[in-house]
Design a protein around this motif. Structure first.
Motif, PDB file in Angstrom:
ATOM      1  N   PRO A 284       0.868  -1.342   0.002  1.00  0.00           N
ATOM      2  CA  PRO A 284       0.006   0.107   0.245  1.00  0.00           C
ATOM      3  C   PRO A 284       0.754   1.398  -0.012  1.00  0.00           C
ATOM      4  O   PRO A 284       0.544   2.282  -0.667  1.00  0.00           O
ATOM      5  CB  PRO A 284      -0.871  -0.182   1.265  1.00  0.00           C
ATOM      6  N   ALA A 285       2.073   1.278   0.776  1.00  0.00           N
ATOM      7  CA  ALA A 285       2.699   2.477   0.814  1.00  0.00           C
ATOM      8  C   ALA A 285       3.686   2.794  -0.443  1.00  0.00           C
ATOM      9  O   ALA A 285       4.026   3.815  -0.713  1.00  0.00           O
ATOM     10  CB  ALA A 285       3.682   2.274   1.905  1.00  0.00           C
ATOM     11  N   ASP A 286       3.419   1.938  -1.259  1.00  0.00           N
ATOM     12  CA  ASP A 286       4.460   1.981  -2.466  1.00  0.00           C
ATOM     13  C   ASP A 286       3.353   2.321  -3.812  1.00  0.00           C
ATOM     14  O   ASP A 286       3.991   2.354  -4.854  1.00  0.00           O
ATOM     15  CB  ASP A 286       5.047   0.595  -3.131  1.00  0.00           C
ATOM     16  N   LYS A 287       2.245   2.160  -3.629  1.00  0.00           N
ATOM     17  CA  LYS A 287       1.167   2.566  -4.793  1.00  0.00           C
ATOM     18  C   LYS A 287       1.084   3.823  -5.313  1.00  0.00           C
ATOM     19  O   LYS A 287       0.610   4.034  -6.622  1.00  0.00           O
ATOM     20  CB  LYS A 287       0.048   1.977  -4.301  1.00  0.00           C
ATOM     21  N   ALA A 288       1.548   4.840  -4.533  1.00  0.00           N
ATOM     22  CA  ALA A 288       1.448   6.290  -5.107  1.00  0.00           C
ATOM     23  C   ALA A 288       2.075   6.498  -6.265  1.00  0.00           C
ATOM     24  O   ALA A 288       1.800   7.180  -7.329  1.00  0.00           O
ATOM     25  CB  ALA A 288       1.926   7.346  -4.078  1.00  0.00           C
ATOM     26  N   GLU A 289       3.420   5.679  -6.539  1.00  0.00           N
ATOM     27  CA  GLU A 289       4.069   6.030  -7.621  1.00  0.00           C
ATOM     28  C   GLU A 289       4.587   4.897  -8.231  1.00  0.00           C
ATOM     29  O   GLU A 289       5.545   4.504  -9.119  1.00  0.00           O
ATOM     30  CB  GLU A 289       5.369   6.753  -7.581  1.00  0.00           C
ATOM     31  N   GLY A 290       4.398   3.671  -7.621  1.00  0.00           N
ATOM     32  CA  GLY A 290       4.895   2.376  -8.164  1.00  0.00           C
ATOM     33  C   GLY A 290       4.134   1.783  -9.558  1.00  0.00           C
ATOM     34  O   GLY A 290       3.248   2.363  -9.963  1.00  0.00           O
ATOM     35  N   TYR A 291       5.057   0.790  -9.894  1.00  0.00           N
ATOM     36  CA  TYR A 291       4.332   0.394 -11.229  1.00  0.00           C
ATOM     37  C   TYR A 291       4.924  -1.214 -11.346  1.00  0.00           C
ATOM     38  O   TYR A 291       5.932  -1.476 -10.755  1.00  0.00           O
ATOM     39  CB  TYR A 291       4.871   0.979 -12.378  1.00  0.00           C
ATOM     40  N   GLN A 292       4.284  -1.934 -12.510  1.00  0.00           N
ATOM     41  CA  GLN A 292       5.134  -3.237 -12.664  1.00  0.00           C
ATOM     42  C   GLN A 292       4.961  -3.295 -14.273  1.00  0.00           C
ATOM     43  O   GLN A 292       4.026  -2.787 -15.055  1.00  0.00           O
ATOM     44  CB  GLN A 292       4.081  -4.416 -12.532  1.00  0.00           C
ATOM     45  N   LEU A 293       6.224  -3.523 -14.726  1.00  0.00           N
ATOM     46  CA  LEU A 293       6.512  -3.720 -16.279  1.00  0.00           C
ATOM     47  C   LEU A 293       6.572  -5.139 -16.691  1.00  0.00           C
ATOM     48  O   LEU A 293       7.510  -5.592 -15.996  1.00  0.00           O
ATOM     49  CB  LEU A 293       7.536  -2.615 -16.637  1.00  0.00           C
ATOM     50  N   HIS A 294       5.832  -5.492 -17.730  1.00  0.00           N
ATOM     51  CA  HIS A 294       6.096  -6.909 -18.273  1.00  0.00           C
ATOM     52  C   HIS A 294       6.154  -7.037 -19.596  1.00  0.00           C
ATOM     53  O   HIS A 294       5.263  -6.501 -20.452  1.00  0.00           O
ATOM     54  CB  HIS A 294       5.109  -7.880 -17.630  1.00  0.00           C
ATOM     55  N   THR A 295       7.465  -7.412 -20.286  1.00  0.00           N
ATOM     56  CA  THR A 295       7.449  -7.742 -21.857  1.00  0.00           C
ATOM     57  C   THR A 295       7.598  -9.189 -22.001  1.00  0.00           C
ATOM     58  O   THR A 295       8.168  -9.967 -21.300  1.00  0.00           O
ATOM     59  CB  THR A 295       8.740  -6.947 -22.190  1.00  0.00           C
TER      60      THR A 295
END
Length: 693
Positions: A129-140
């Motif tokens: 939850p604390a990381d959701k403001a600017e976090g992301y997941q990238l998958h190729t």
């Protein structure tokens, strides 16, 4: 805010390169004429995918194979609640990728197809939850690329990472026919600190809005999300304030050096221009923090308003605003500090400051207003008078709904900053050494801290200083870095343990500060900012690790930052090619069309070789292992010739152009390869095409 000492002793020798330490590309032979119909072709793909992303992601797993961005690719916003924001970020990504690829890359809301890039606002399930403001997941995968984030800001961070997965020529303003491939990878990422800033001082040297927007776009690519804009100091006031036209007509007329150099006449922004820069920053997810330093560093305000006796907005005697060293006040267009101060007892002081704060706050939607507060000698304002000033100004800021921010001096004895105020720690002192008291005072008063220690984050400091010379000779200071502050200084420190008693529980971020005394142009600014801001971006974003001169983290960073040199060069960003970095080479091939005789002569490749001078580009010695061959695709191998602009003391060398000449015996389309190497950098190859009619 800025300098604690004055200019270093003058030096006369400029930065040079010795053949022994900077031996580079070898592509000798005679020069050949450039044919008019050369167009870029592709770069040979790397044999083994390596992630060279800066800042380093929290986690990354490389798979087998690669994803290829092709001419029919679309950028797809996944249907759902976040569609509007997804489309906005999709348009950003398309704008980044279209110039170099030449692909249409339409953006749309649709189900995805193979080859697409899919952007989704949602919960990838891998972020706390604390990381959701600017976090992301990238998958190729071999067939598509997906970026998912809970917020638009996180999605924007993800596309910055995706850009770095592509070859460096993705930063080109012209079409480069490179194979646009990325490794197959899964990245989960989020920042260590929420505040990752860069300060730009346009008070000492005026910069137009276009230059500031340039820095915003460059910094945002490395996930910098705050622009601290230093709008006023002793030498200049840069924003029009309604009711106080003299602040810009008089206060904005000069810059550092104006007293002796008329090429520094100054300037100012209209409020409409300021709003446009704020909007441009917001479009890049960058928050603007305005600063009008007070009660010191304000001779431009005093010189403007001291004689403004006809202004009805000043209720008393404007002469009463001056508590500086000189009475009457006088201009000092040098780099001096500590001679100016506004008087806290003067009603006119507060008429001026309230107008500035009210109007700037209305123009700036971000949460912070920086009131400055540093370097006020007790000979000008006693400690109680200084505290009186800060304690009077802070409520004016709070009344506008802004969080009070200032240099850590505002946490000193007698001040009462509002709860949640932010102190910027700028002293070079660390641990519990003298000078670190302001950091602990800020913590004791419940303030949050942005770490900006001068010997690690001041981007105006020279890179190298010796008894004989300095780098650069004509730019920068060295009061905080007597021996210079290079990439290692920017990278090898920890914001959460730099000052005893100031921990990650108190620190909200890191800021690199580009003070303006010696920089007159955007090129100057770029040279001082990069690559050190890239190092600070990683310190602020990536997880805490041991960062020392001998640590594995530093060695890893040097390898990754080496890949950023070609990206900066291709984008046209000036930077210092630090000798601490073994800069990576990058090459792009070309297409040549032969004459009726089968003769081709012209550009076969373009080479990025940061830090390598042309003086070593005319030597080809196979015994040294220097690659300099042109395989023409018909069984013939020759050497070529290279041209370009060498580095100067304030500018990186240019991209280099490799020329070749050859006669084909038979018509056809030939696919050749140029092999290039330089110094300790890994060799690179570039494929080119020659068409013989």
């Amino acid at each position: 805010m800025s300098y604690r000492l004055h200019l270093p002793a003058k030096v006369t020798s400029l930065r040079g390169w010795s053949a022994a330490t900077a031996l580079v590309i070898a592509i000798p032979a005679a020069a050949f004429a450039l044919t008019a119909n050369t167009t870029p072709v592709r770069l040979a793909a790397s044999a083994a995918p390596v992630l060279s992303i800066v800042p380093k992601p929290v986690s990354a797993t490389i798979g087998s194979g690669s994803f290829t961005l092709g001419p029919t690719a679309r950028i797809v916003a996944a249907p759902g609640a976040g569609t509007a924001a997804e489309l906005s970020i999709a348009n950003d990504l398309a704008a980044y990728l279209r110039p170099a690829t030449g692909y249409p890359l339409p953006t749309m809301v649709s189900a995805s197809a193979p080859g697409d890039i899919v952007l989704t606002i949602g919960d990838p399930g891998t972020l706390k939850p604390a990381d959701k403001a600017e976090g992301y997941q990238l998958h190729t995968t071999a067939s598509d690329a997906t970026i998912e984030a809970p917020t638009a800001h996180g999605l924007y961070n993800g596309i910055q990472t995706f850009r770095q997965l592509l070859p460096p020529w993705i930063n080109s303003a012209r079409v480069a026919q490179v194979p646009w491939t990325t490794p197959v990878v899964t990245i989960t990422d989020h920042p260590r600190y929420s505040y990752r800033g860069v300060l730009l001082d346009i008070a000492r040297h005026y910069e137009p809005p276009s230059a500031v927007e340039e820095l915003i776009s460059q910094a945002a690519g490395y996930k910098i999300n705050v622009l601290h804009l230093h709008l006023s100091d002793d030498q200049g006031f840069r924003l029009a304030i309604a009711g106080f036209p003299r602040l810009t007509s008089i206060g904005g007329a000069g810059s550092v050096g104006t007293g002796g150099r008329q090429q520094d006449p100054g300037g100012f922004w209209t409020q409409a221009q300021y709003k446009a820069v704020v909007a441009y920053a917001a479009a890049h997810f960058v928050t603007v923090v305005p600063e009008v330093d007070s009660p010191g560093h304000n001779n431009a305000i005093i010189m403007s308003e001291y004689d403004d006796t006809g202004n009805p907005a000043l209720p008393a005697n404007p002469h009463g605003i001056n508590c500086g060293q000189f009475n009457p006040p006088q201009w000092d267009y040098t780099e001096d500090v500590g001679y100016s101060a506004l008087c806290p007892e003067s009603p006119d002081t507060w008429a001026i400051m309230a107008a500035i704060i009210d109007q700037l706050s209305a123009l700036t939607p971000g949460p912070y207003y920086d009131l400055g507060g540093d370097e006020v000698p007790t000979s000008l304002l006693s400690a109680p008078k200084y505290a009186q000033f800060i304690n009077t100004e802070a409520p004016i800021v709070s009344k506008q709904g802004k969080t009070v921010m200032g240099w850590a001096d505002i946490a000193g004895p007698g001040t009462t900053p509002p709860a949640g105020s932010v102190a910027e720690y700028w002293q070079p002192a660390g641990g519990s050494a003298p000078g670190t008291e302001t950091g602990r005072e800020a913590v004791a008063k419940g303030m949050k801290v942005v770490m900006a220690p001068a010997n690690h984050t001041y981007l105006d400091q020279k890179y190298v200083v010796t008894a004989q010379t300095s780098v650069p000779a004509s730019l920068g200071m060295n009061w905080a870095c007597p021996a210079g502050c290079d990439v290692s200084s920017a990278y090898n420190w920890d914001p959460g343990s730099f000052v005893t008693g100031v921990t990650d529980n108190h620190v909200i971020g890191v800021e690199g500060d580009m003070w303006g005394e010696t920089v007159a142009t955007m090129s100057d600014i770029d040279y001082m900012v990069f690559p050190r801001l890239i190092a600070l971006a990683e310190v602020a974003w990536s997880p805490s690790v041991q960062r020392t001169a001998t640590s594995s983290a530093y060695r890893d960073f040097l390898q990754r930052v080496a890949t950023q040199g070609p990206r900066l060069q291709v984008a046209g960003v000036n930077f210092y090619p630090s000798t601490e970095v073994t800069w990576q080479l990058a090459a792009e091939g070309a297409t040549l069309t032969a004459k009726a005789t089968g003769r081709v002569d012209g550009t076969v490749a373009t080479l990025s070789a940061p830090g390598y001078p042309t003086s070593t580009l005319t030597m080809c010695d196979s015994s040294l292992g220097i690659g300099c061959t042109i395989d023409w695709g018909d069984g013939t191998t020759t050497t070529g010739n290279v041209t370009g602009m060498n580095a100067t003391d304030t500018r990186v060398n240019s991209l280099y152009t490799i020329f070749g000449a050859h006669t084909y015996a038979h018509p056809g389309t030939y696919h050749g390869v140029v092999t290039l190497s330089a110094g300790n950098a890994a060799p690179v190859t570039a494929d080119f095409t020659a068409i013989a009619p």
